[in-house]
Motif scaffolding. Structure first.
Motif, PDB file in Angstrom:
ATOM      1  N   VAL A 217      49.517  81.166   6.406  1.00  0.00           N
ATOM      2  CA  VAL A 217      50.438  81.659   5.383  1.00  0.00           C
ATOM      3  C   VAL A 217      51.070  82.963   5.842  1.00  0.00           C
ATOM      4  N   ASP A 218      52.384  83.085   5.694  1.00  0.00           N
ATOM      5  CA  ASP A 218      53.092  84.309   6.059  1.00  0.00           C
ATOM      6  C   ASP A 218      52.730  85.442   5.109  1.00  0.00           C
ATOM      7  N   ASP A 219      52.760  86.661   5.652  1.00  0.00           N
ATOM      8  CA  ASP A 219      52.457  87.828   4.826  1.00  0.00           C
ATOM      9  C   ASP A 219      53.425  87.955   3.655  1.00  0.00           C
ATOM     10  N   GLU A 220      54.704  87.570   3.874  1.00  0.00           N
ATOM     11  CA  GLU A 220      55.685  87.657   2.796  1.00  0.00           C
ATOM     12  C   GLU A 220      55.284  86.781   1.609  1.00  0.00           C
ATOM     13  N   VAL A 221      54.692  85.632   1.891  1.00  0.00           N
ATOM     14  CA  VAL A 221      54.278  84.729   0.819  1.00  0.00           C
ATOM     15  C   VAL A 221      53.040  85.286   0.128  1.00  0.00           C
ATOM     16  N   ILE A 222      52.088  85.764   0.906  1.00  0.00           N
ATOM     17  CA  ILE A 222      50.889  86.350   0.317  1.00  0.00           C
ATOM     18  C   ILE A 222      51.254  87.511  -0.604  1.00  0.00           C
ATOM     19  N   MET A 223      52.200  88.330  -0.149  1.00  0.00           N
ATOM     20  CA  MET A 223      52.570  89.520  -0.911  1.00  0.00           C
ATOM     21  C   MET A 223      53.647  89.232  -1.952  1.00  0.00           C
ATOM     22  N   GLU A 224      53.927  87.956  -2.184  1.00  0.00           N
ATOM     23  CA  GLU A 224      54.822  87.536  -3.257  1.00  0.00           C
ATOM     24  C   GLU A 224      56.203  88.172  -3.124  1.00  0.00           C
ATOM     25  N   CYS A 225      56.763  88.062  -1.928  1.00  0.00           N
ATOM     26  CA  CYS A 225      58.095  88.607  -1.671  1.00  0.00           C
ATOM     27  C   CYS A 225      59.204  87.675  -2.134  1.00  0.00           C
ATOM     28  N   PHE A 226      58.837  86.558  -2.746  1.00  0.00           N
ATOM     29  CA  PHE A 226      59.820  85.605  -3.226  1.00  0.00           C
ATOM     30  C   PHE A 226      59.445  85.192  -4.642  1.00  0.00           C
ATOM     31  N   GLU A 227      60.440  84.897  -5.437  1.00  0.00           N
ATOM     32  CA  GLU A 227      60.155  84.424  -6.785  1.00  0.00           C
ATOM     33  C   GLU A 227      59.808  82.939  -6.721  1.00  0.00           C
ATOM     34  N   PHE A 228      58.624  82.613  -7.188  1.00  0.00           N
ATOM     35  CA  PHE A 228      58.158  81.235  -7.114  1.00  0.00           C
ATOM     36  C   PHE A 228      57.145  81.032  -8.236  1.00  0.00           C
ATOM     37  N   PRO A 229      57.255  79.971  -9.015  1.00  0.00           N
ATOM     38  CA  PRO A 229      56.448  79.885 -10.228  1.00  0.00           C
ATOM     39  C   PRO A 229      54.992  79.494 -10.038  1.00  0.00           C
ATOM     40  N   THR A 230      54.587  79.014  -8.873  1.00  0.00           N
ATOM     41  CA  THR A 230      53.210  78.541  -8.756  1.00  0.00           C
ATOM     42  C   THR A 230      52.237  79.627  -8.332  1.00  0.00           C
ATOM     43  N   TYR A 231      52.718  80.739  -7.820  1.00  0.00           N
ATOM     44  CA  TYR A 231      51.809  81.782  -7.363  1.00  0.00           C
ATOM     45  C   TYR A 231      52.364  83.134  -7.784  1.00  0.00           C
ATOM     46  N   GLU A 233      50.816  86.915  -8.955  1.00  0.00           N
ATOM     47  CA  GLU A 233      49.602  87.704  -9.140  1.00  0.00           C
ATOM     48  C   GLU A 233      49.905  89.158  -8.850  1.00  0.00           C
ATOM     49  N   GLU A 234      49.093  90.037  -9.397  1.00  0.00           N
ATOM     50  CA  GLU A 234      49.343  91.462  -9.240  1.00  0.00           C
ATOM     51  C   GLU A 234      49.076  91.919  -7.804  1.00  0.00           C
ATOM     52  N   TYR A 235      49.591  93.094  -7.509  1.00  0.00           N
ATOM     53  CA  TYR A 235      49.540  93.617  -6.149  1.00  0.00           C
ATOM     54  C   TYR A 235      48.116  93.701  -5.619  1.00  0.00           C
ATOM     55  N   GLN A 236      47.181  94.144  -6.438  1.00  0.00           N
ATOM     56  CA  GLN A 236      45.817  94.320  -5.936  1.00  0.00           C
ATOM     57  C   GLN A 236      45.198  93.002  -5.476  1.00  0.00           C
ATOM     58  N   PHE A 237      45.478  91.927  -6.204  1.00  0.00           N
ATOM     59  CA  PHE A 237      44.978  90.617  -5.789  1.00  0.00           C
ATOM     60  C   PHE A 237      45.608  90.213  -4.464  1.00  0.00           C
ATOM     61  N   ARG A 238      46.923  90.407  -4.352  1.00  0.00           N
ATOM     62  CA  ARG A 238      47.621  90.034  -3.116  1.00  0.00           C
ATOM     63  C   ARG A 238      47.091  90.854  -1.936  1.00  0.00           C
ATOM     64  N   ARG A 239      46.851  92.135  -2.179  1.00  0.00           N
ATOM     65  CA  ARG A 239      46.297  92.983  -1.132  1.00  0.00           C
ATOM     66  C   ARG A 239      44.913  92.486  -0.719  1.00  0.00           C
ATOM     67  N   MET A 240      44.111  92.062  -1.693  1.00  0.00           N
ATOM     68  CA  MET A 240      42.791  91.516  -1.393  1.00  0.00           C
ATOM     69  C   MET A 240      42.910  90.281  -0.505  1.00  0.00           C
ATOM     70  N   MET A 241      43.925  89.449  -0.766  1.00  0.00           N
ATOM     71  CA  MET A 241      44.112  88.264   0.061  1.00  0.00           C
ATOM     72  C   MET A 241      44.517  88.643   1.489  1.00  0.00           C
ATOM     73  N   LEU A 242      45.263  89.736   1.637  1.00  0.00           N
ATOM     74  CA  LEU A 242      45.587  90.209   2.983  1.00  0.00           C
ATOM     75  C   LEU A 242      44.333  90.655   3.715  1.00  0.00           C
ATOM     76  N   PHE A 243      43.472  91.391   3.029  1.00  0.00           N
ATOM     77  CA  PHE A 243      42.206  91.796   3.654  1.00  0.00           C
ATOM     78  C   PHE A 243      41.413  90.556   4.059  1.00  0.00           C
ATOM     79  N   MET A 244      41.452  89.528   3.226  1.00  0.00           N
ATOM     80  CA  MET A 244      40.734  88.302   3.544  1.00  0.00           C
ATOM     81  C   MET A 244      41.330  87.635   4.779  1.00  0.00           C
ATOM     82  N   LYS A 245      42.653  87.700   4.905  1.00  0.00           N
ATOM     83  CA  LYS A 245      43.327  87.080   6.047  1.00  0.00           C
ATOM     84  C   LYS A 245      43.028  87.836   7.336  1.00  0.00           C
ATOM     85  N   TYR A 246      43.140  89.156   7.304  1.00  0.00           N
ATOM     86  CA  TYR A 246      43.053  89.952   8.523  1.00  0.00           C
ATOM     87  C   TYR A 246      41.679  90.569   8.768  1.00  0.00           C
TER      88      TYR A 246
END
Length: 478
Positions: A217-231, A233-246
């Protein structure tokens, strides 16, 4: 034979029952039915002939589309009910009986790979199962297999196969599905409730598989850089997913005080979606030195957060022994050890005290993120009969940036259109106001901030109170 009758005779309805009989009946129909189109319904679904007629007509008018979805994208492709399929395209695939949980999603995601499909939420279709975004309410028991086995046998296998036929790249539609899938599994373990606790070994294995999945998954998608109705979430959750990725090699986050745009990505190869585009542009608002330009957090040149998105949620505001005590909390996007947080009473700086009462969230029994909470004590002896302005500030490199106040939690106001706050407290009126109070009356509406951005403190008089009541600012006294 009329047109509608001819269409309906070319459509076979498959009734969804228990898992095994449904998969067998569906696969048999895909292989041997004489119908050109198939639709799956279960008890309680409502899809009248007129709706089916319109959906089939849409497929007949769009010969390159493999299916019609009469619901919003966040309800697809997790469940197949109501989806009208072109049988000749479905015949190339089968539902995988070896999958315990995600056999419908697996079938649909494979069928639309590289194909067009139609999203038509305007069609009249009611699904008996819950259609909200919370899969916790609709999926089977969340045992260890729902995590480990489903991640390996379904999701990892699917995204590897899809990536292999797309030059090693997972198309963005599938990336959003991945984020939705992972979010549901994280949400199902918020707090690590007893029935959802796993051994330390199992937890490590789950998080390890999640990390492998996120590598697609691209970082832009994880960090919700696009408007999309299925995902969403707040910034802290997205940041947590980045930590999980890297893991421990999270890319450096830069801070820039300048205008930035979200980067575009490839469009989804599906008609009538209009789902992927640039995220709303995060433009700081420069107004001389009025502390209005924004701070942007950048990672690998990707904007991941802006101080213009930050607000301080007020939990308490009251008079206390010669002070106006204000307590609140805000997202910890900007590290308090790097950035300076304080109040400004007109031109006077007032320090705040960080407390330990902020909202906290746990996943798999471990604290994943926690809000900053604070307390400010404003001395009333510093006030005179004039109107005074109080606002919350984040400081960085000799610049100051406003953090708006939000009173929704404090007031429990059910009126979404009501953004103002006003209370009589002793000899004072405490209310919200916008920056026109600071003298810049020439500012365009787009250059102003919301009504909660600063707090006005002024001496009480019955005339002022009457004016607040007339304008609807003062609704009740505390």
């Amino acid at each position: 034979m009329g047109y509608n009758e001819a269409v309906m005779n070319n459509l076979e309805v498959i009734v969804k029952k228990d898992r095994d009989s449904f998969i067998e009946e569906f696969n048999n129909a895909v292989s041997s039915s004489d119908a050109e189109f198939l639709v799956v319904l279960c008890e309680g679904n409502r899809m009248d002939e007129g709706t089916r007629d319109k959906a089939v007509a849409a497929l007949l008018n769009n010969t390159d589309a493999v299916l019609v979805v009469p619901k919003k994208l966040y309800q697809f492709p997790e469940r197949i009910e109501g989806v009208i399929l072109r049988r000749s395209e479905a015949e190339k695939f089968r539902m995988n009986k070896e999958l315990k949980f995600s056999y419908e999603a697996d079938f649909l995601l494979r069928m639309i790979s590289g194909k067009n499909f139609l999203l038509m939420p305007e069609l009249d279709f009611e699904q008996a199962e819950s259609e909200d975004r919370d899969l916790r309410k609709t999926l089977p028991a969340r045992n260890i297999d729902w995590y480990l086995e489903d991640m390996e046998k379904f999701l990892l296998k699917l995204i590897r196969d899809i990536s292999n036929v797309n030059g090693g790249k997972l198309p963005v539609l599938y990336q959003f599905y991945v984020m939705y899938y992972l979010k549901c599994r994280m949400d199902a373990n918020i707090g690590g409730e007893a029935e959802r606790k796993f051994s330390e070994t199992a937890t490590r294995e789950i998080l390890g598989k999640a990390s492998e999945i996120l590598s697609f998954v691209d970082d832009e998608v994880i960090m919700e850089c696009f408007e999309f109705p299925t995902y969403t979430e707040e910034y802290q959750f997205r940041r947590m997913m980045l930590f999980m990725k890297y893991g421990h090699s999270l890319p450096l986050v830069e801070v820039k005080a300048q205008r930035t745009k979200m980067r575009n990505t490839e469009p989804i190869n599906a008609r009538k979606t209009a789902l992927i585009g640039s995220f709303s542009e995060m433009y700081p608002l420069d107004r001389k030195n009025l502390r209005l330009s924004g701070l942007g957090l950048m990672m690998n040149d990707v904007p991941v957060y802006s101080s213009n998105m930050l607000f301080a949620s007020v939990n308490c505001i009251e008079l206390e022994e010669g002070y106006l005590r204000l307590e609140g909390s805000f997202t910890d996007a900007f590290d308090k050890d790097v950035f300076d947080y304080f109040m400004m009473l007109d031109d006077q700086r007032l320090d705040i005290e960080f407390t330990d009462s902020g909202r906290m969230r746990e996943y798999f029994g471990a604290v994943s993120f926690k809000d900053y909470s604070f307390r400010a004590m404003i001395p009333m002896q510093a006030l005179d009969s004039k109107k005074h302005t109080l606002y919350f500030v984040i400081g960085y490199q000799d610049r100051e940036y406003i953090i708006p106040f939000d009173f929704k939690k404090y007031t429990n106001d059910q009126d979404e259109n009501s953004t103002k706050f006003c209370r009589q407290m002793g000899d004072w009126l405490i209310s919200t106001d916008d920056y026109t109070a600071l003298g810049d009356t020439a500012a365009q509406p787009s250059q102003r901030v919301s009504n909660e951005d600063c707090i006005i403190i002024e001496k009480y008089s019955w005339l002022k109170k009457a004016g607040k009541v007339i304008t609807g600012q003062l609704k009740s006294e505390k």
